[in-house]
Design an enzyme around this catalytic site. Structure first.
Site, PDB file in Angstrom:
ATOM      1  N   CYS A 102      23.560  46.919  -8.668  1.00 38.00           N
ATOM      2  CA  CYS A 102      23.542  45.626  -9.358  1.00 38.00           C
ATOM      3  C   CYS A 102      24.864  44.893  -9.110  1.00 38.00           C
ATOM      4  O   CYS A 102      25.938  45.468  -9.321  1.00 38.00           O
ATOM      5  CB  CYS A 102      23.341  45.857 -10.856  1.00 38.00           C
ATOM      6  N   TYR A 123      -6.919   2.302   5.927  1.00 37.94           N
ATOM      7  CA  TYR A 123      -5.963   1.214   5.726  1.00 37.94           C
ATOM      8  C   TYR A 123      -6.007   0.113   6.772  1.00 37.94           C
ATOM      9  O   TYR A 123      -5.239  -0.828   6.689  1.00 37.94           O
ATOM     10  CB  TYR A 123      -4.541   1.757   5.564  1.00 37.94           C
ATOM     11  N   CYS A 183      24.066  46.096 -18.716  1.00 42.47           N
ATOM     12  CA  CYS A 183      24.378  45.086 -17.709  1.00 42.47           C
ATOM     13  C   CYS A 183      24.650  43.750 -18.393  1.00 42.47           C
ATOM     14  O   CYS A 183      23.811  43.224 -19.124  1.00 42.47           O
ATOM     15  CB  CYS A 183      23.195  44.958 -16.747  1.00 42.47           C
ATOM     16  N   LYS A 216       2.235   4.620   1.252  1.00 42.14           N
ATOM     17  CA  LYS A 216       2.223   5.207   2.595  1.00 42.14           C
ATOM     18  C   LYS A 216       1.918   6.688   2.424  1.00 42.14           C
ATOM     19  O   LYS A 216       2.786   7.485   2.059  1.00 42.14           O
ATOM     20  CB  LYS A 216       3.566   4.999   3.284  1.00 42.14           C
ATOM     21  N   CYS A 229      17.720  45.810 -11.511  1.00 41.96           N
ATOM     22  CA  CYS A 229      18.902  46.562 -11.927  1.00 41.96           C
ATOM     23  C   CYS A 229      18.434  47.498 -13.025  1.00 41.96           C
ATOM     24  O   CYS A 229      17.750  47.090 -13.967  1.00 41.96           O
ATOM     25  CB  CYS A 229      19.959  45.608 -12.469  1.00 41.96           C
ATOM     26  N   ASP A 282       1.236  10.497   3.190  1.00 40.22           N
ATOM     27  CA  ASP A 282       1.884  11.382   4.145  1.00 40.22           C
ATOM     28  C   ASP A 282       0.850  12.369   4.679  1.00 40.22           C
ATOM     29  O   ASP A 282       0.647  13.435   4.132  1.00 40.22           O
ATOM     30  CB  ASP A 282       3.022  12.116   3.436  1.00 40.22           C
ATOM     31  N   LYS A 307      10.767   3.219   3.052  1.00 39.48           N
ATOM     32  CA  LYS A 307      10.713   4.658   2.811  1.00 39.48           C
ATOM     33  C   LYS A 307      11.293   5.025   1.442  1.00 39.48           C
ATOM     34  O   LYS A 307      12.261   4.423   0.981  1.00 39.48           O
ATOM     35  CB  LYS A 307      11.498   5.392   3.907  1.00 39.48           C
ATOM     36  N   CYS A 334      26.673  44.845 -12.862  1.00 37.82           N
ATOM     37  CA  CYS A 334      27.128  46.035 -13.595  1.00 37.82           C
ATOM     38  C   CYS A 334      27.222  47.271 -12.712  1.00 37.82           C
ATOM     39  O   CYS A 334      27.602  48.339 -13.174  1.00 37.82           O
ATOM     40  CB  CYS A 334      26.210  46.312 -14.779  1.00 37.82           C
ATOM     41  N   GLU A 364       0.834  -1.209   0.000  1.00 34.45           N
ATOM     42  CA  GLU A 364       0.000   0.000   0.000  1.00 34.45           C
ATOM     43  C   GLU A 364       0.867   1.257   0.000  1.00 34.45           C
ATOM     44  O   GLU A 364       1.879   1.293   0.681  1.00 34.45           O
ATOM     45  CB  GLU A 364      -0.872   0.025   1.277  1.00 34.45           C
TER      46      GLU A 364
END
Ligand code: IVH
Length: 677
Positions: free
Chosen positions: A411, A228, A435, A118, A429, A120, A317, A414, A116
């Site tokens: 920036c 379950y 730049c 699992k 910027c 969470d 797991k 630049c 099955e």
């Protein structure tokens, strides 16, 4: 007083509503449109308002929550709620199986296992007496939990009354309450819009929703329960096998996991693991592993328990999707439009199957929301192929020398000044194409597959060419010489020739691609296409007033403003003209009446994972054929393209009897209309 005809009608409405509810939430197989369900529900509510003496606890109207509690009371689990031992790899699972065969005294036995997913979420117990839901409780420490009856009553997949017959007089059902991913995303999106706190993951969202003292809040959260196992059973008999018990629960109206499967022998368990691990990312809910349980209950009781866990079950797991690591620094990346994005530099950590050492932090608001300081320990999440994200700070572990994250006033590339526009989360910027970072990003975008599609011009090469001073803007790509290219590191004659050929080939393009390739702010592929279709030619588009731009589908005041700014800027238009002079060309588009396109007037929805083409690609192809692509399914939807993992949108489509096609059919349809993937 109510007459017997009314009473009979009320009973009939309830039975019908329960049946539809069961089809929708337990079987995932809706049978009537939402609107029909709502009509019945309103009718029942009407009767119950008029004749309050007819209201019963288990009426389908009683799921909206009731008045807040001051605290949860405690409940004792007569049969303790156990936890599971873990197996972290295949060997540990093989050891487990060998131990069991030894204990059963049958070393050659191929044990039958129920495999099955699992889930969470949060472990919960439901107590049914004579088929009526009497109590819902959390697991707590396994012996004592909290009474959350008011809250579980609001969850539509939990029957207030069991269906059918043959259930024991007292039946305690156990399972996991969880929040499906689609619901989680929607909940968080709404919270963000309202400036409220977001949940870090679906599990926390489920836990937070169940822990509400006000069940009216729980009622609004998209929770589901999957069963379950059973606990206390009195006054009745269940079958002698675990899987058969689950089938009974399903018949009595409880949701069980459709992915569960009974297999024989440990190799088959491993195969089940492999196949589910592969599909993990396309499931509509989070799972953190597989649970294997000995299927025969007589074997289960021979094996018994050790302290808190049964000997007959184990959880294998999956690699974790969340891990803790340290934030070493925050660096700032400059994007194509000058947007400065903070990026977390992390102590490398293995999470979600890869080693992660960077994660995006989005913007200053996000850093503030997280309360993040450099040096902090943070939780990093990487689920599926989604980019890694910092989800929370572990305050308990904050080091004494942590420091605030400071946004640069200039920036980092630049040194031009940065600015934050009012009402915008982004800092930019202001250097524009001066730049280098913006230059590089603009050129990468220009060359990308969905823009000018310049084969062989990868990100690394663009960076190298800008750093060497070969490229200033996208137009300078077309004046590159072979000897300039060959002077670059790792560039041979053949590659240089190939690149020049690709550049030459890219000159033959289309108007939508050209508009998109310019990288005008907020002008994505779909908008570029709409603009091209609307104006038909570049000069028409450039001359369009802000007002006529607003006539185009998808174009609002912000986009119109960015477009006008571009067309009015000398630098932007100089680049566009230089491209045209270099020979970039396209056929003008006949401004077709919308209805001429094969899917004009139709609204489509794309959901789930597409395996042959990306979702963006699918959307663009649909738009090219004249369809509108919407984010949600309604009665107006013409067709839904559903890939694996499609959830609520698919259900809605089935509910509304909207046509649903899979990806293969979709690709065939595109090819039929000359839109190859
Ligand atoms: S059986 C006696 N089956 O995992 C066995 N548990 O660490 C008790 N869980 O607290 C649990 N999916 O919340 C079982 N299919 C499944 C499960 C499952 C998720 C959770 C459950 C339990 C924890 C065990």
């Amino acid at each position: 007083m109510t007459d017997s005809a009314t009473q009979a009608e009320v009973l009939q409405l309830r039975t019908q509503l329960r049946e539809w509810n069961y089809r929708y939430y337990v079987l995932d197989d809706p049978s009537v449109p939402d609107a029909e369900y709502d009509r019945y529900l309103r009718q029942l509510q009407g009767f119950e308002e008029q004749f309050p003496e007819l209201v019963t606890e288990d009426s389908p109207t009683q799921r909206v929550g009731s008045k807040p509690l001051s605290q949860f009371s405690q409940v004792t689990h007569e049969v303790p709620m156990l936890s599971l031992d873990n197996a972290f790899d295949a060997t540990e699972l093989v050891d487990f199986d060998r131990r069991l065969r030894g204990r059963l005294g049958e070393p050659d036995l191929a044990i039958e296992y129920s495999c099955e997913p699992k889930l969470d979420g949060i472990a919960v117990s439901l107590l049914y007496r004579d088929g009526i839901l009497e109590r819902g409780a959390t697991r707590g420490d396994g012996t004592t939990g909290e009474d959350i009856t008011q809250n579980v009553r609001t969850i539509p997949s939990i029957p207030l009354q069991l269906r059918g017959d043959g259930y024991p007089q007292i039946l305690e059902v156990r399972g996991e309450i969880y929040m499906p991913l689609a619901g989680f995303d929607q909940l968080n999106r709404r919270a963000l819009e309202k400036g409220e706190k977001v949940f870090v993951n679906p599990r926390n969202a489920a836990a937070g929703s169940l822990r509400q003292l006000d069940s009216r809040i729980t009622a609004q959260r998209p929770l589901e329960m999957c069963c379950y196992s059973v606990g206390l059973v009195q006054g009745g008999q269940l079958p002698p096998e675990h899987a058969a018990v689950l089938d009974c629960l399903h018949r009595w109206g409880l949701r069980i996991n459709a992915e569960s499967q009974v297999v024989t022998g440990v190799e088959a368990c491993e195969q089940y693991y492999e196949s589910l691990a592969e599909r993990r990312d396309s499931l509509p809910y989070d799972i953190d592993g597989i649970v294997y349980k000995v299927n025969r209950l007589d074997q289960q009781s021979r094996l018994g328990f050790v302290s808190r866990a049964p000997r007959w079950a184990i959880a294998r797991k999956f690699p974790a999707q969340e891990e803790m690591t340290q934030l070493l620094d925050v660096e700032f990346q400059v994007g194509r439009t000058g947007a400065i994005t903070p990026v977390a530099r992390l102590e490398p950590v293995f999470v979600g199957g890869v080693t992660v050492s960077n994660a995006t932090l989005h913007n200053a608001d996000e850093i503030e929301r997280l309360g993040l300081r450099v040096g902090d320990f943070v939780v990093v999440r990487r689920a599926g192929d989604v980019i890694p994200k910092v989800v929370s700070v572990v305050l308990d572990k904050r080091p004494g020398n942590s420091r605030a994250v400071e946004f640069p006033s200039h920036c980092p590339v630049c040194n031009s000044a940065t600015e934050r526009e009012p009402d915008e989360a982004v800092i930019r910027c202001m250097g524009g194409l001066v730049c280098a970072a913006q230059q590089k990003a603009a050129i990468k975008h220009f060359a990308s597959r969905r823009a000018m599609d310049i084969d062989g011009l990868g990100d690394k090469l663009v960076e190298q060419m800008v750093d060497e001073g070969l490229l200033e803007n996208v137009a300078s790509l077309y004046s590159l010489h072979k000897d300039q290219l060959m002077a670059l590191e790792r560039m041979g004659e053949k590659s240089a020739d190939n690149l020049l050929a690709a550049l030459a080939a890219s000159k033959d393009t289309s108007l939508p691609r050209f508009i998109f390739a310019l990288g005008i702010r907020e002008v994505g592929e779909a908008t570029a296409l709409n603009l091209a279709r609307h104006f038909g030619s570049w000069p028409e588009l450039v001359a369009a007033s802000e007002e006529s731009l607003l006539d185009v589908d998808d174009v609002g005041p912000v986009v119109a403003d960015h477009l006008r700014q571009f067309f009015d800027s000398t630098s932007g238009m100089a680049v566009a003209e230089a491209l045209r002079e270099a020979g970039v060309r396209w056929p003008d588009i006949e401004i077709a009446a919308e209805s001429v396109l094969p899917l004009s007037g139709q609204t489509w929805v794309v959901t789930g994972k597409l395996e042959l083409m990306g979702r963006n690609e699918a959307k663009a192809a649909l738009q090219t054929l004249g369809a509108k692509v919407a984010g949600s399914v309604s009665a107006k939807t013409h067709c839904v393209v559903a890939g694996p993992g499609a959830g609520s949108k698919l259900a809605k489509a089935q509910d509304l009897a909207v046509e649903v096609i899979d990806e293969i059919t979709f690709v065939a349809l595109l090819e039929q209309h000359g839109e190859k993937k």
